[in-house]
Motif scaffolding. Structure first.
Motif, PDB file in Angstrom:
ATOM      1  N   ILE A 164     -27.583 -11.373 -19.086  1.00  0.00           N
ATOM      2  CA  ILE A 164     -27.879 -10.053 -18.510  1.00  0.00           C
ATOM      3  C   ILE A 164     -29.262 -10.000 -17.859  1.00  0.00           C
ATOM      4  O   ILE A 164     -29.592  -9.019 -17.199  1.00  0.00           O
ATOM      5  CB  ILE A 164     -27.754  -8.909 -19.531  1.00  0.00           C
ATOM      6  N   GLY A 165     -30.055 -11.071 -18.028  1.00  0.00           N
ATOM      7  CA  GLY A 165     -31.342 -11.136 -17.342  1.00  0.00           C
ATOM      8  C   GLY A 165     -31.378 -12.175 -16.252  1.00  0.00           C
ATOM      9  O   GLY A 165     -32.355 -12.272 -15.513  1.00  0.00           O
ATOM     10  N   GLY A 218     -30.806  -9.214 -13.378  1.00  0.00           N
ATOM     11  CA  GLY A 218     -29.646  -9.123 -14.253  1.00  0.00           C
ATOM     12  C   GLY A 218     -28.496  -8.352 -13.644  1.00  0.00           C
ATOM     13  O   GLY A 218     -27.330  -8.770 -13.743  1.00  0.00           O
ATOM     14  N   LEU A 219     -28.801  -7.231 -13.012  1.00  0.00           N
ATOM     15  CA  LEU A 219     -27.740  -6.410 -12.430  1.00  0.00           C
ATOM     16  C   LEU A 219     -27.052  -7.139 -11.279  1.00  0.00           C
ATOM     17  O   LEU A 219     -25.825  -7.050 -11.125  1.00  0.00           O
ATOM     18  CB  LEU A 219     -28.304  -5.073 -11.959  1.00  0.00           C
ATOM     19  N   THR A 220     -27.812  -7.879 -10.504  1.00  0.00           N
ATOM     20  CA  THR A 220     -27.219  -8.664  -9.416  1.00  0.00           C
ATOM     21  C   THR A 220     -26.242  -9.693  -9.972  1.00  0.00           C
ATOM     22  O   THR A 220     -25.141  -9.872  -9.437  1.00  0.00           O
ATOM     23  CB  THR A 220     -28.322  -9.370  -8.596  1.00  0.00           C
ATOM     24  N   GLN A 221     -26.637 -10.366 -11.058  1.00  0.00           N
ATOM     25  CA  GLN A 221     -25.748 -11.369 -11.650  1.00  0.00           C
ATOM     26  C   GLN A 221     -24.493 -10.722 -12.243  1.00  0.00           C
ATOM     27  O   GLN A 221     -23.378 -11.217 -12.044  1.00  0.00           O
ATOM     28  CB  GLN A 221     -26.476 -12.169 -12.729  1.00  0.00           C
ATOM     29  N   LEU A 222     -24.661  -9.609 -12.968  1.00  0.00           N
ATOM     30  CA  LEU A 222     -23.509  -8.953 -13.581  1.00  0.00           C
ATOM     31  C   LEU A 222     -22.536  -8.443 -12.528  1.00  0.00           C
ATOM     32  O   LEU A 222     -21.313  -8.541 -12.702  1.00  0.00           O
ATOM     33  CB  LEU A 222     -23.963  -7.808 -14.477  1.00  0.00           C
ATOM     34  N   GLU A 231     -28.858   2.424 -13.520  1.00  0.00           N
ATOM     35  CA  GLU A 231     -27.757   1.691 -12.885  1.00  0.00           C
ATOM     36  C   GLU A 231     -27.249   0.577 -13.797  1.00  0.00           C
ATOM     37  O   GLU A 231     -26.039   0.365 -13.917  1.00  0.00           O
ATOM     38  CB  GLU A 231     -28.222   1.103 -11.558  1.00  0.00           C
ATOM     39  N   MET A 232     -28.167  -0.151 -14.442  1.00  0.00           N
ATOM     40  CA  MET A 232     -27.766  -1.228 -15.355  1.00  0.00           C
ATOM     41  C   MET A 232     -26.968  -0.667 -16.527  1.00  0.00           C
ATOM     42  O   MET A 232     -25.906  -1.187 -16.886  1.00  0.00           O
ATOM     43  CB  MET A 232     -29.003  -1.976 -15.861  1.00  0.00           C
ATOM     44  N   PRO A 277     -38.303  -3.476 -14.045  1.00  0.00           N
ATOM     45  CA  PRO A 277     -37.512  -3.370 -12.808  1.00  0.00           C
ATOM     46  C   PRO A 277     -37.153  -4.708 -12.165  1.00  0.00           C
ATOM     47  O   PRO A 277     -36.085  -4.840 -11.561  1.00  0.00           O
ATOM     48  CB  PRO A 277     -38.401  -2.531 -11.884  1.00  0.00           C
ATOM     49  N   VAL A 278     -38.028  -5.710 -12.295  1.00  0.00           N
ATOM     50  CA  VAL A 278     -37.723  -7.021 -11.713  1.00  0.00           C
ATOM     51  C   VAL A 278     -36.611  -7.695 -12.517  1.00  0.00           C
ATOM     52  O   VAL A 278     -35.664  -8.260 -11.961  1.00  0.00           O
ATOM     53  CB  VAL A 278     -38.980  -7.909 -11.670  1.00  0.00           C
ATOM     54  N   ALA A 279     -36.709  -7.611 -13.840  1.00  0.00           N
ATOM     55  CA  ALA A 279     -35.678  -8.188 -14.702  1.00  0.00           C
ATOM     56  C   ALA A 279     -34.345  -7.479 -14.506  1.00  0.00           C
ATOM     57  O   ALA A 279     -33.280  -8.118 -14.490  1.00  0.00           O
ATOM     58  CB  ALA A 279     -36.116  -8.112 -16.163  1.00  0.00           C
ATOM     59  N   MET A 280     -34.385  -6.162 -14.364  1.00  0.00           N
ATOM     60  CA  MET A 280     -33.154  -5.401 -14.145  1.00  0.00           C
ATOM     61  C   MET A 280     -32.503  -5.781 -12.814  1.00  0.00           C
ATOM     62  O   MET A 280     -31.277  -5.882 -12.713  1.00  0.00           O
ATOM     63  CB  MET A 280     -33.438  -3.896 -14.169  1.00  0.00           C
ATOM     64  N   ALA A 281     -33.314  -6.006 -11.804  1.00  0.00           N
ATOM     65  CA  ALA A 281     -32.778  -6.396 -10.494  1.00  0.00           C
ATOM     66  C   ALA A 281     -32.052  -7.732 -10.590  1.00  0.00           C
ATOM     67  O   ALA A 281     -30.946  -7.895 -10.055  1.00  0.00           O
ATOM     68  CB  ALA A 281     -33.910  -6.477  -9.472  1.00  0.00           C
TER      69      ALA A 281
END
Length: 423
Positions: free
Chosen positions: A267-268, A308-312, A94-95, A302-306
């Motif tokens: 992105i993080g 970062g993706l929320t912020q982006l 998804e990211m 997965p925690v970092a992706m969650a």
């Protein structure tokens, strides 16, 4: 003795210099660093209970402010499923899709764990793609602490007065060629000297590790033209500017397209993340698809992706934030410039959008050499007095100030009142 001072006494016994990154040290200021307990919005709170208006923003990631509710909730939810699997996850896909579908110059992207790792990997890919070895970088531009990049690297090494680093063999830097930022002629001369062996030019599209030094008109365009002429790749290090100057970073802001780009910080959303991406034909060389090896056990966590993706996603859906940050930057940095001018002080206020630096020098700062003319003792006095007034900035003349969406007009005016009194 304050709690911060006591903690620093403990820290120096077990951690080199008492900090886990040199930029956190207050060595050039002559004080113990403040140890931070918590943060919220545009404020941070130290272990002694002092509150500060924060202009570090964790060195850039906190563009929405500290402890942003949606990001916090996404992290807590991700933690419920486990912290790390060492396997592929859906959120990594998804990211990658989210970035590649919205950034025109990124066809493929690989997640890593830091900006240093992203740059190191992008350079390796550029060499693998071109079959050439030489890299052109710029004095004062910092691209992480990999061996080949620790040549006139700015930032933390400038603060400590060490231009490069011990422990880096000469062979690691013999293919790193050093140009002058904002001087396209110096780049052309290196291309000619290299006799067709330049794999890539890597540049901070906005210099932000010798203090903030924006590119002169035509500089980035000139780099693009030279790379095309000599069949080299252009790498934009957007660890700081990515998703900050605009959603598409400096590439969108200036309208210049790189072949490869490195990301980090935003992105993080505060988690340890980096990434590099770009043209498909280049990125398809990365293992396991191609012959350029790069790996990372915790990459795409997965925690970092969650986080970062929320912020982006929030930034993409609320791109008015970038116009607001431009206005806030003009209000704060333009206000500081006006105060200094009215007082007849020999300082320079460099700024672009939400990034800014006050240089204690009488000459314009356009590159590494002019940045080094700054009076670091004067900056140290300025910093200490601002800190006493509750304003938290980088403890270095050669770092940027960062604005976030959480900095209100009232907060900026409060800051300008402090600047006026201190200057």
């Amino acid at each position: 003795m304050t709690k911060s001072e006591k903690l620093f006494e403990r820290a120096v016994k077990r951690i080199p210099g008492g900090v886990n990154s040199p930029v956190r040290a207050y060595g050039s200021i002559g004080e113990a660093p403040r140890f931070i307990d918590r943060a919220d919005g545009c404020y941070i709170y130290d272990v002694d209970g002092n509150r500060y208006i924060d202009y570090i923003d964790s060195w850039g990631p906190m563009i929405l402010g500290h402890n942003f509710p949606a990001i916090r909730e996404s992290v807590l939810k991700a933690c419920e499923n486990g912290l790390s699997f060492g396997c592929a996850t859906e959120i990594e896909v998804e990211m990658a899709e989210f970035i590649c579908e919205r950034i025109p110059h990124v066809d493929m992207i690989r997640m890593v764990n830091s900006g240093t790792e992203a740059v190191m990997s992008a350079i390796r890919v550029a060499r693998g793609f071109t079959g050439k070895n030489k890299i052109i970088k710029f004095a004062g531009c910092y691209h992480g602490h990999s061996d080949a990049m620790l040549v006139s690297a700015g930032s933390g090494v400038m603060t400590s007065g060490v231009p490069d680093s011990a422990g880096v063999p000469k062979g690691c830097t013999e293919d790193t060629m050093l140009a002058v930022y904002n001087d396209i002629g110096s780049v052309k001369a290196l291309f000619e000297q290299a006799d067709g062996q330049v794999a890539a030019v890597i540049v901070e599209a906005v210099g932000a590790n010798m203090g903030v030094v924006p590119p002169c008109e035509g500089f980035l365009e000139g780099l693009r033209a030279l790379c095309d002429q000599y069949h080299a790749l252009l790498i934009f290090d957007e660890v700081i500017t990515g998703f900050r100057l605009a959603f598409g970073g400096a590439a969108q802001y200036f309208g210049v397209t790189p072949d490869l780009v490195t990301y980090g910080k935003i992105i993080g959303a505060g988690m340890p993340v980096g990434a590099y991406g770009g043209r498909r034909d280049v990125m398809e060389l990365v293992s396991p698809a191609g012959k350029v090896y790069q790996a990372g056990t915790l990459s795409g966590n997965p925690v970092a992706m969650a986080a970062g993706l929320t912020q982006l996603k929030y930034l993409y859906d609320h791109q008015e934030i970038y116009k607001e940050l431009e206005a806030k930057g003009q209000m704060l940095y333009g206000g500081m410039e006006k105060i200094a001018r009215e007082k007849g002080l020999k300082v320079q206020m460099n700024h672009i959008s939400s990034l800014g630096s006050l240089f204690f020098t009488g000459q314009p700062v356009v590159d590494y050499v002019s940045a080094k003319t700054s009076d670091t003792k004067a900056f140290a006095e300025y910093f200490k007095k601002m800190l006493k007034m509750g304003i938290h900035m980088a403890p270095s003349q050669f770092e940027a100030m960062f604005l976030s969406a959480a900095h209100t007009d009232e907060i900026i005016m409060e800051t300008l009142d402090a600047v006026k009194l201190v200057l």
